[in-house]
Design an enzyme around this catalytic site. Structure first.
Site, PDB file in Angstrom:
ATOM      1  N   HIS A 109       0.831  -1.675  -0.282  1.00  0.00           N
ATOM      2  CA  HIS A 109       0.045  -0.242   0.131  1.00  0.00           C
ATOM      3  C   HIS A 109       1.045   1.103  -0.046  1.00  0.00           C
ATOM      4  O   HIS A 109       0.398   2.254  -0.583  1.00  0.00           O
ATOM      5  CB  HIS A 109      -0.889  -0.276   1.117  1.00  0.00           C
ATOM      6  CG  HIS A 109      -0.463   0.214   2.452  1.00  0.00           C
ATOM      7  ND1 HIS A 109      -0.025  -0.796   3.542  1.00  0.00           N
ATOM      8  CD2 HIS A 109      -0.037   1.727   2.869  1.00  0.00           C
ATOM      9  CE1 HIS A 109       0.304  -0.383   4.459  1.00  0.00           C
ATOM     10  NE2 HIS A 109       0.118   1.087   4.612  1.00  0.00           N
ATOM     11  N   ASP A 245       1.367  -7.743   2.589  1.00  0.00           N
ATOM     12  CA  ASP A 245       0.999  -6.012   2.394  1.00  0.00           C
ATOM     13  C   ASP A 245       2.678  -5.883   1.996  1.00  0.00           C
ATOM     14  O   ASP A 245       3.147  -4.967   2.692  1.00  0.00           O
ATOM     15  CB  ASP A 245       0.027  -5.510   3.601  1.00  0.00           C
ATOM     16  CG  ASP A 245       0.358  -4.094   2.672  1.00  0.00           C
ATOM     17  OD1 ASP A 245       0.307  -4.135   1.527  1.00  0.00           O
ATOM     18  OD2 ASP A 245      -0.120  -3.741   3.550  1.00  0.00           O
ATOM     19  N   SER A 669       4.157   2.511   8.330  1.00  0.00           N
ATOM     20  CA  SER A 669       3.488   1.448   7.388  1.00  0.00           C
ATOM     21  C   SER A 669       4.869   0.707   6.712  1.00  0.00           C
ATOM     22  O   SER A 669       5.664   2.023   6.458  1.00  0.00           O
ATOM     23  CB  SER A 669       2.597   1.591   6.120  1.00  0.00           C
ATOM     24  OG  SER A 669       1.260   1.521   6.544  1.00  0.00           O
TER      25      SER A 669
END
Ligand code: ARG
Ligand code: GLU
Length: 737
Positions: A109, A245, A669
């Site tokens: 992402h 991810d 992240s």
């Protein structure tokens, strides 16, 4: 063996004696194989710490939690250390170096925009994944960059030089800003490096960061969305999770290993450190450290501030996005082109929409507001007992200021969510409004400069714009605005109108719904452009709203916010003074931080316990063929059926995700999850729904970060994609064997 245990115990007791918190000694004496219970060590978890200040308390706490590293292994200016492998990724995420050739790992992402930008309907890397099998196939990304932190210095005394207690806040800030300029100007650094100074503890301390930024960054690999975003928005912010991810990039440098603009002559960057990768996996109770760039937390807000976010601002934002998302989703589901164009925008709007829902619920469920009130009562008691005069009015100042700012904040939030973010045509009028303002304030030169930049922005916007999707969003959200937002800031263009008619008129008439139309509007002399703009229906409608924003909302908001910041700064100082034995970490502000904890399950609700780890079996359980969130690639299914996990499986199963007690937030992240010895074990990408309130109230019982098990990443690269070239670059270790 026995002696070992004895030594360990002695070491632990010694540590406890000097630790600033009392921890029950017996609970932390881990017998081999039996991990201590979560509660026992919970008091030394949570917090996002400055890597250059770990010696002392943090180093001790980490060792109690199982770390074998010293503070210097994590951060060292003179020798290579973990920090040299942790890289700020394009300003918003974190990434880490995993090979001697500048290979960079981050989340799917985080690379999403880049992957999307190289995709077309025919060549859809979002859908099918992308793997460069050699350097030549790696794809450049002109507008992206990554930043290393070379050094962190405490410059508080330089920054506060010349400040006296009697000065008012504005004079203090003036001197502080001048001092910061001086520090940055005189800092010792190389020509190609940058320096910036940032406050921590709400302006009670200042740190200098010397950085190195690289902007030749190439896309190396990404799994298909059905792996990298498996579970999509339904599973987002949730556990149990089954998402791969991750995506990979490579940093390129010039012949001297220094930052350089893209050139085909650039070469892979040689890092000072890259992370070895552990193939031994994790077990409940294992030490984990997450190293990255958390964006923002508000851990020291007063109760009244938390209350306002949870009960006033979040509900408004949630309702706006709820409406926008439903409309966009209905278009994406029936049109492949719109799906690609809106995928990235949709994901980012849905992301915080869902986070805010979880956050408001979590605040209520964890009694965060009452807990803050209790702390404040205790604070007041001590302040009165000790007669700390300077701190006596802080809490009532907060009450007064938050009450004053409420309607301004709310109206501002509506403007940002509707006029800036979710109705794209209004966002377009806002950029045009800024162009007109540039002319008003700076004449033709300012206008020409602004025009060039706004045209560039427009190219990016229109590439992914559909007026067909935007129009119903406009009608719905503007109607909502009129019904729900504070009345005192309502533009006259919105009073007593039929919104269906208004919407039809605007979208039929405005030239701003296409790039060609907009380019025509913007051609000519500044006077001509401004005249044409003001005759455009969309522009005229947007302009009044933007004017209210600029001339009323922003000035009021900033003035009040300055006052709140000043109280918050003082309150932060007061808290540390009044509760000298508490652990106070500086709120996140996109600077490099270390957070540590352990691999732990949790109890989200009565009677349910969530395990620490998910497996590929769970992907199969969730698999819905053809579904846009839960589909999976055939090849992955085949590998599962053949149990072909190579060296990455564990007892015949393929681990996918795991959770821990690391205190993370947006910006973390892509952060590396690191084991007790400094090896890479996972990739942080999310938090659990029940714990998203950790930005205001970290609770070690239920706040968990979610990581991709590094073995799943490797399995996908190796077995699924066959990108052996990448596997060969990495270094694998077996610290548990
Ligand atoms: N919640 C994670 C974060 O805040 C992941 C977001 C990306 N995934 C998504 N389904 N939108 O960034
Ligand atoms: N997904 C988040 C990010 O983009 C991390 C999750 C969180 O907010 O903790 O940084």
């Amino acid at each position: 063996m026995k002696q070992m245990k004895h030594i360990k115990l002695y070491f632990l007791v010694a540590l406890l004696a000097i630790s600033c918190k009392t921890i029950q000694e017996t609970n932390t004496t881990a017998v081999k194989g039996v991990a201590p219970k979560a509660q026992d060590l919970s008091e030394i978890q949570g917090g996002m710490w400055i890597p250059s200040l770990l010696e002392g308390m943090n180093e001790r706490e980490m060792q109690l939690l199982g770390s074998k590293m010293t503070a210097k292994d994590i951060y060292d200016v003179n020798n290579s250390s973990l920090k040299d492998a942790v890289v700020h990724f394009n300003g918003g995420c974190t990434s880490e170096i995993i090979s001697p050739n500048g290979l960079l790992l981050t989340n799917h992402h985080c690379g999403y925009g880049a992957i999307q930008s190289h995709s077309t309907v025919e060549n859809d890397y979002l859908k099918d994944g992308f793997w460069a099998m050699n350097y030549e196939e790696e794809l450049p990304n002109p507008s992206m960059d990554v930043t290393f932190i070379k050094r962190i210095d405490d410059v508080t005394s330089e920054v506060f030089n010349g400040i006296t207690e009697s000065m008012d806040e504005a004079s203090k800030m003036k001197i502080i800003n001048q001092n910061i300029l001086k520090v940055v100007k005189t800092v010792q650094k190389e020509d190609w490096q940058d320096a910036n100074v940032k406050p921590i503890y709400h302006g009670n301390q200042y740190l200098l960061f010397v950085t190195e930024t690289f902007n030749d960054l190439r896309l190396v690999g990404a799994p298909p969305t059905s792996i990298g975003k498996f579970g999509a928005d339904t599973d987002n912010w949730m556990w149990p999770r089954h998402t791969g991810d991750f995506s990979m990039f490579r940093i390129y440098a010039d012949a001297n290993n220094r930052p350089a603009n893209y050139s085909k002559d650039n070469v892979p960057y040689k890092p000072n450190h890259y992370l070895p990768i552990s193939l031994d996996g994790v077990a409940e109770g294992d030490f984990t450290l997450v190293f990255g760039f958390p964006g923002r937390t508000n851990e020291y807000l007063p109760a009244v501030g938390v209350d306002q976010i949870a009960n006033v601002l979040n509900p408004a934002r949630i309702e706006i996005r709820d409406n926008a998302l439903k409309i966009v989703d209905s278009f994406m589901r029936k049109d492949a082109d719109i799906k690609i164009k809106y995928a990235s925008k949709y994901a980012s709007i849905a992301n915080y929409w869902k986070k805010w829902i979880g956050e408001s619920q979590g605040i209520q469920k964890s009694n965060a507001i009452e807990k803050k009130r209790e702390l404040e009562a205790e604070f007041t008691k001590i302040v009165n007992e000790k007669d700390l005069v300077g701190y006596k009015s802080l809490l009532s100042d907060f009450e007064k200021l938050y009450k004053e700012i409420e309607s301004v904040s709310l109206a501002r939030e509506y403007w940002m969510e509707i006029a800036y973010r979710n109705v794209e045509l209004l966002g377009i009028t806002f950029r045009a409004y800024q162009l007109e303002q540039a002319y008003v304030k700076g004449g033709e030169p300012a206008f020409n400069k602004a025009k060039e930049s706004v045209l560039n922005t427009y190219k990016g916007i229109y590439k992914n714009y559909s007026a067909k999707v935007d129009k119903p969003v406009f009608e719905k959200l503007v109607t909502l605005y009129v019904e729900k937002s504070p009345k005192e800031y309502l533009p006259s263009t919105m009073k007593g109108v039929n919104f269906t008619e208004l919407t039809n008129n605007i979208y039929a008439d405005s030239k701003l719904t296409t790039l060609e139309g907009t380019e025509k509007l913007l051609s000519g002399t500044p006077e001509e452009v401004i005249k044409k703009l003001n005759e455009d229906k969309a522009y005229a409608f947007g302009k009044e709203w933007h004017t209210i924003f600029y001339t009323e909302l922003e000035p009021k908001f900033h003035a009040l916010n300055l006052e709140i910041d000043a109280v918050q700064k003082e309150y932060m100082k007061a808290l540390m003074e009044v509760f000298p034995n508490n652990r106070f970490f500086p709120d996140a502000n996109s600077t490099l931080r270390v957070t540590y904890g352990q691999v732990r399950g949790y109890e989200p609700r009565d009677g349910i316990y969530y395990e620490t780890t998910t497996y590929l079996d769970g992907v199969i359980e969730k698999y819905v063929p053809g579904d846009y969130e839960f589909d999976m690639p055939k090849k992955l299914l085949d590998l599962y059926n053949a149990k072909d996990y190579g060296q990455y499986g564990e007892s015949g199963k393929m681990p996918v995700n795991f959770i821990g007690t690391n205190h993370t937030t947006g910006g973390n992240s892509g952060s590396p999850a690191i084991d007790a010895q400094g090896n890479l074990i996972g990739l942080n990408f999310d938090r659990v729904w029940e714990g998203t309130m950790s930005d205001m109230n970290y609770d070690p019982d239920i706040c968990r970060n979610i990581m991709v098990d590094i073995r799943y990443v490797l399995f996908i690269i190796d077995k699924y994609a066959g990108a052996k070239n990448l596997i060969d670059e990495m270094t694998f270790v077996h610290p548990k064997k």
